[in-house]
Design a protein around this motif. Sequence first.
Motif, mmCIF file in Angstrom:
data_model
loop_
_atom_site.group_PDB
_atom_site.id
_atom_site.type_symbol
_atom_site.label_atom_id
_atom_site.label_comp_id
_atom_site.label_asym_id
_atom_site.label_seq_id
_atom_site.Cartn_x
_atom_site.Cartn_y
_atom_site.Cartn_z
ATOM 1 N N SER A 113 11.023 -2.980 0.583
ATOM 2 C CA SER A 113 10.790 -2.173 0.700
ATOM 3 C C SER A 113 8.538 -1.852 0.030
ATOM 4 C CB SER A 113 11.180 -1.512 -1.095
ATOM 5 O OG SER A 113 11.096 -2.823 -1.933
ATOM 6 N N ILE A 114 8.160 -2.626 -0.396
ATOM 7 C CA ILE A 114 7.095 -2.887 -0.179
ATOM 8 C C ILE A 114 6.485 -2.494 0.837
ATOM 9 C CG2 ILE A 114 4.637 -4.375 -1.010
ATOM 10 C CD1 ILE A 114 7.044 -5.045 -3.741
ATOM 11 N N ASP A 115 6.327 -3.145 1.689
ATOM 12 C CA ASP A 115 5.440 -2.978 3.047
ATOM 13 C C ASP A 115 6.057 -1.562 4.120
ATOM 14 O OD1 ASP A 115 4.898 -5.445 3.449
ATOM 15 O OD2 ASP A 115 6.986 -5.999 4.504
ATOM 16 N N VAL A 116 7.194 -0.781 3.497
ATOM 17 C CA VAL A 116 7.963 0.607 4.150
ATOM 18 C C VAL A 116 6.622 1.396 3.208
ATOM 19 C CG1 VAL A 116 9.058 1.864 3.915
ATOM 20 C CG2 VAL A 116 10.122 0.474 4.532
ATOM 21 N N ARG B 223 2.687 0.783 4.836
ATOM 22 C CA ARG B 223 3.392 0.959 5.683
ATOM 23 C C ARG B 223 1.823 1.757 6.303
ATOM 24 N NH1 ARG B 223 8.435 2.782 8.356
ATOM 25 N NH2 ARG B 223 8.578 0.542 7.924
ATOM 26 N N LYS B 224 0.658 1.396 7.194
ATOM 27 C CA LYS B 224 -0.251 2.514 8.123
ATOM 28 C C LYS B 224 -1.356 2.291 6.774
ATOM 29 C CE LYS B 224 1.675 4.067 11.979
ATOM 30 N NZ LYS B 224 1.863 5.282 12.915
ATOM 31 N N ARG B 225 -1.332 1.180 5.404
ATOM 32 C CA ARG B 225 -2.276 1.419 4.799
ATOM 33 C C ARG B 225 -3.153 0.278 4.563
ATOM 34 N NH1 ARG B 225 -3.741 6.073 3.694
ATOM 35 N NH2 ARG B 225 -4.522 4.849 1.276
ATOM 36 N N PRO B 226 -4.659 0.274 4.236
ATOM 37 C CA PRO B 226 -5.462 -0.423 4.998
ATOM 38 C C PRO B 226 -5.502 -1.499 3.070
ATOM 39 C CG PRO B 226 -6.256 1.406 3.371
ATOM 40 C CD PRO B 226 -5.499 1.509 4.080
ATOM 41 N N VAL B 227 -4.607 -2.073 3.236
ATOM 42 C CA VAL B 227 -3.752 -3.122 2.147
ATOM 43 C C VAL B 227 -3.783 -4.520 3.186
ATOM 44 C CG1 VAL B 227 -2.234 -3.670 -0.015
ATOM 45 C CG2 VAL B 227 -3.249 -1.443 0.211
ATOM 46 N N GLU B 228 -4.996 -5.676 2.946
ATOM 47 C CA GLU B 228 -4.093 -6.921 3.321
ATOM 48 C C GLU B 228 -2.981 -7.717 2.712
ATOM 49 O OE1 GLU B 228 -6.845 -6.353 0.614
ATOM 50 O OE2 GLU B 228 -8.051 -5.517 2.112
ATOM 51 N N PRO B 229 -2.469 -8.586 3.506
ATOM 52 C CA PRO B 229 -1.152 -8.620 3.320
ATOM 53 C C PRO B 229 -1.328 -9.590 2.591
ATOM 54 C CG PRO B 229 -2.079 -9.323 5.726
ATOM 55 C CD PRO B 229 -3.349 -8.657 4.758
ATOM 56 N N ARG C 91 0.812 -11.306 -3.495
ATOM 57 C CA ARG C 91 0.156 -11.970 -4.250
ATOM 58 C C ARG C 91 1.584 -10.705 -5.794
ATOM 59 N NH1 ARG C 91 -4.556 -12.476 -2.858
ATOM 60 N NH2 ARG C 91 -5.332 -10.370 -3.185
ATOM 61 N N LEU C 92 1.475 -9.507 -5.030
ATOM 62 C CA LEU C 92 1.673 -8.186 -5.648
ATOM 63 C C LEU C 92 3.306 -9.019 -5.091
ATOM 64 C CD1 LEU C 92 2.882 -6.122 -7.084
ATOM 65 C CD2 LEU C 92 2.775 -4.392 -4.988
ATOM 66 N N VAL C 93 4.611 -9.196 -4.931
ATOM 67 C CA VAL C 93 5.604 -9.717 -4.410
ATOM 68 C C VAL C 93 5.912 -10.615 -5.507
ATOM 69 C CG1 VAL C 93 7.355 -9.914 -3.034
ATOM 70 C CG2 VAL C 93 6.185 -8.244 -2.395
ATOM 71 N N SER C 94 5.039 -11.780 -5.456
ATOM 72 C CA SER C 94 4.949 -13.036 -5.920
ATOM 73 C C SER C 94 5.475 -12.689 -7.312
ATOM 74 C CB SER C 94 4.167 -13.968 -5.079
ATOM 75 O OG SER C 94 4.175 -14.373 -3.837
ATOM 76 N N GLY C 95 4.369 -11.991 -7.604
ATOM 77 C CA GLY C 95 4.060 -11.536 -8.926
ATOM 78 C C GLY C 95 5.446 -10.851 -9.731
ATOM 79 N N ILE C 96 5.627 -9.994 -9.198
ATOM 80 C CA ILE C 96 7.199 -9.402 -9.981
ATOM 81 C C ILE C 96 8.189 -10.351 -9.562
ATOM 82 C CG2 ILE C 96 8.827 -7.497 -9.023
ATOM 83 C CD1 ILE C 96 6.269 -5.321 -7.373
ATOM 84 N N THR C 97 8.343 -11.037 -8.275
ATOM 85 C CA THR C 97 9.806 -12.243 -8.429
ATOM 86 C C THR C 97 9.355 -12.425 -9.739
ATOM 87 O OG1 THR C 97 9.304 -12.045 -6.215
ATOM 88 C CG2 THR C 97 10.707 -13.680 -6.823
ATOM 89 N N LEU D 111 -2.636 -0.868 -6.288
ATOM 90 C CA LEU D 111 -2.674 -1.234 -5.050
ATOM 91 C C LEU D 111 -3.282 -0.108 -4.036
ATOM 92 C CD1 LEU D 111 -2.550 -4.375 -3.844
ATOM 93 C CD2 LEU D 111 -0.812 -3.836 -2.877
ATOM 94 N N ASP D 112 -2.871 0.761 -4.356
ATOM 95 C CA ASP D 112 -2.910 1.969 -3.320
ATOM 96 C C ASP D 112 -2.640 2.406 -3.749
ATOM 97 O OD1 ASP D 112 -3.736 2.442 -0.670
ATOM 98 O OD2 ASP D 112 -1.839 3.085 -0.718
ATOM 99 N N ASP D 113 -2.758 4.133 -4.158
ATOM 100 C CA ASP D 113 -2.400 5.295 -4.702
ATOM 101 C C ASP D 113 -1.426 5.874 -3.860
ATOM 102 O OD1 ASP D 113 -3.789 4.773 -6.803
ATOM 103 O OD2 ASP D 113 -5.707 6.603 -6.667
ATOM 104 N N VAL D 114 -1.628 5.777 -2.331
ATOM 105 C CA VAL D 114 -0.458 7.025 -1.563
ATOM 106 C C VAL D 114 0.914 5.428 -1.369
ATOM 107 C CG1 VAL D 114 -0.386 7.450 1.050
ATOM 108 C CG2 VAL D 114 -2.522 7.622 -0.287
ATOM 109 N N ALA D 115 0.523 4.621 -1.419
ATOM 110 C CA ALA D 115 1.964 3.827 -1.324
ATOM 111 C C ALA D 115 2.844 4.001 -2.784
ATOM 112 C CB ALA D 115 2.121 2.428 -1.165
ATOM 113 N N TYR D 116 2.158 4.317 -3.767
ATOM 114 C CA TYR D 116 2.095 4.358 -5.140
ATOM 115 C C TYR D 116 3.313 5.870 -4.582
ATOM 116 C CZ TYR D 116 3.085 6.551 -10.308
ATOM 117 O OH TYR D 116 2.832 6.739 -11.127
#
Length: 169
Positions: A69-72, A75-81, A86-92, A119-124
């Motif tokens: 869901s975070i990857d979706v 998608r196509k945003r300039p954020v490093e994997p 780190r975001l997914v691990s932190g939430i978990t 992390l990214d306003d557009v993704a937010y």
Amino acid sequence: MRCPYCGGSDTQVKDSRPSEDGAAIRRRRVCPDCAGRFTTFERVQLRELIVLKRSGKRVPFDRDKLQRSIDVALRKRPVEPERIERLVSGITRQLESGGEAEIASEAIGELVMEGLKGLDDVAYVRFASVYKNFREAKDFEALLGTLGEAAAPAEAAPPRPRRGARARP
């Protein structure tokens, strides 16, 4: 570990190394039956989490679903994997260490929105539009207004004097 290609149960580990800043172990495996190669990850799980859906249904927490869901949203945003991981691990980790075995899906959604906002306003905005079930353009306007308010104080600050410049009386 079963082979995902042929179902053989006797796979061999060829390579192990730390991953995700030491929070997981990445293992490269090979199946002696079909010679198929695949990767597995081993992570610490503090407790078994159950997600309480809005419908009242209870389902096991799925880290991969959170990742997707975070990857979706990104998608196509300039954020490093690495930042996404780190975001997914932190939430978990936050969910596992929260003390509750059952977590409302709304709480997970709020944590994701908070993380994406940093992390990214557009993704937010993408995630919020689905999570909050936007129906009209004014829903987007209201959300964008809250983003604009957060940025407004920084923009309204007076310009700083240049280095070495003297203040005039």
